[in-house]
Design an enzyme around this catalytic site. Sequence first.
Site, PDB file in Angstrom:
ATOM      1  N   HIS A 206     113.759 -42.626 -13.071  1.00 27.04           N
ATOM      2  CA  HIS A 206     112.723 -43.645 -12.889  1.00 27.04           C
ATOM      3  C   HIS A 206     111.771 -43.354 -11.739  1.00 27.04           C
ATOM      4  CE1 HIS A 206     114.220 -47.501 -15.085  1.00 27.04           C
ATOM      5  NE2 HIS A 206     114.425 -46.433 -15.815  1.00 27.04           N
TER       6      HIS A 206
ATOM      7  N   ASN B 166     106.310 -49.525 -11.527  1.00 26.78           N
ATOM      8  CA  ASN B 166     107.222 -48.429 -11.191  1.00 26.78           C
ATOM      9  C   ASN B 166     106.548 -47.532 -10.166  1.00 26.78           C
ATOM     10  OD1 ASN B 166     109.897 -47.234 -11.997  1.00 26.78           O
ATOM     11  ND2 ASN B 166     108.586 -45.436 -12.094  1.00 26.78           N
TER      12      ASN B 166
ATOM     13  N   HIS C 297     118.279 -46.997  -6.070  1.00 30.64           N
ATOM     14  CA  HIS C 297     117.270 -47.992  -6.448  1.00 30.64           C
ATOM     15  C   HIS C 297     116.065 -47.879  -5.514  1.00 30.64           C
ATOM     16  CE1 HIS C 297     115.475 -51.817  -7.618  1.00 30.64           C
ATOM     17  NE2 HIS C 297     115.462 -52.165  -6.344  1.00 30.64           N
TER      18      HIS C 297
END
EC number: 4.6.1.18
Length: 148
Positions: free
Chosen positions: A36, A68, A143
Site C-alpha cells: 500500500h 493513500n 501502517h
Amino acid sequence: MGLEKSLILLPLLVLVFGWVQSSLGKETSAQKFERHDMDSTGSSSSATYCNQMMKRRNMTQGYCKPVNTFVHEPQTAVHAVCSQKNVTCKNGNSNCYKSHSALHITDCRLKGNSKYPNCDYQTNQLQKHIIIACEGNPFVPVHFDASV
C-alpha cells in the site's frame, strides 16, 4: 477396521489442508504496508501516477480507496523510522513513530466526482515527515498513519 480409521482421518486431513492453504495466502500487516505505501523506485511526475499505482497495487477493487500515500525512500530508511521519535497514533495507540527528517512521498486523494469503477485520483508530490505504526520482531512498519 482400516476403512473406519481412514474415514475418521479423512475429514481431519481436509480440515488441516484447508487451514494450511488459507494461512499461506494471507498477507501480513508488514506486507500490506509494503504493497500500500512503499514505492522505493522513485516518484513519477506524471499526473496519472496515483491512478496507475492505486490500480496496480489492488486498491481500486470493489471500491475506490479515498486516500493513500506512497513513500519514495529506500526500505531501510522507512524501517529506521521505527526507532525514531515515538508519538501517539491517530487511533490513540502508542506504537507510532515520526521520521526525524522530511521524506519524499506522493499523496493520492480521490477526486470528488470520481466513482467506482472509474477511480480518479489527484497526485501530489510532497516532502513531509511521516508517522507510521510499527510492530513485531523484528520491529517493522505495519501502517501509514499520517504525514506532517
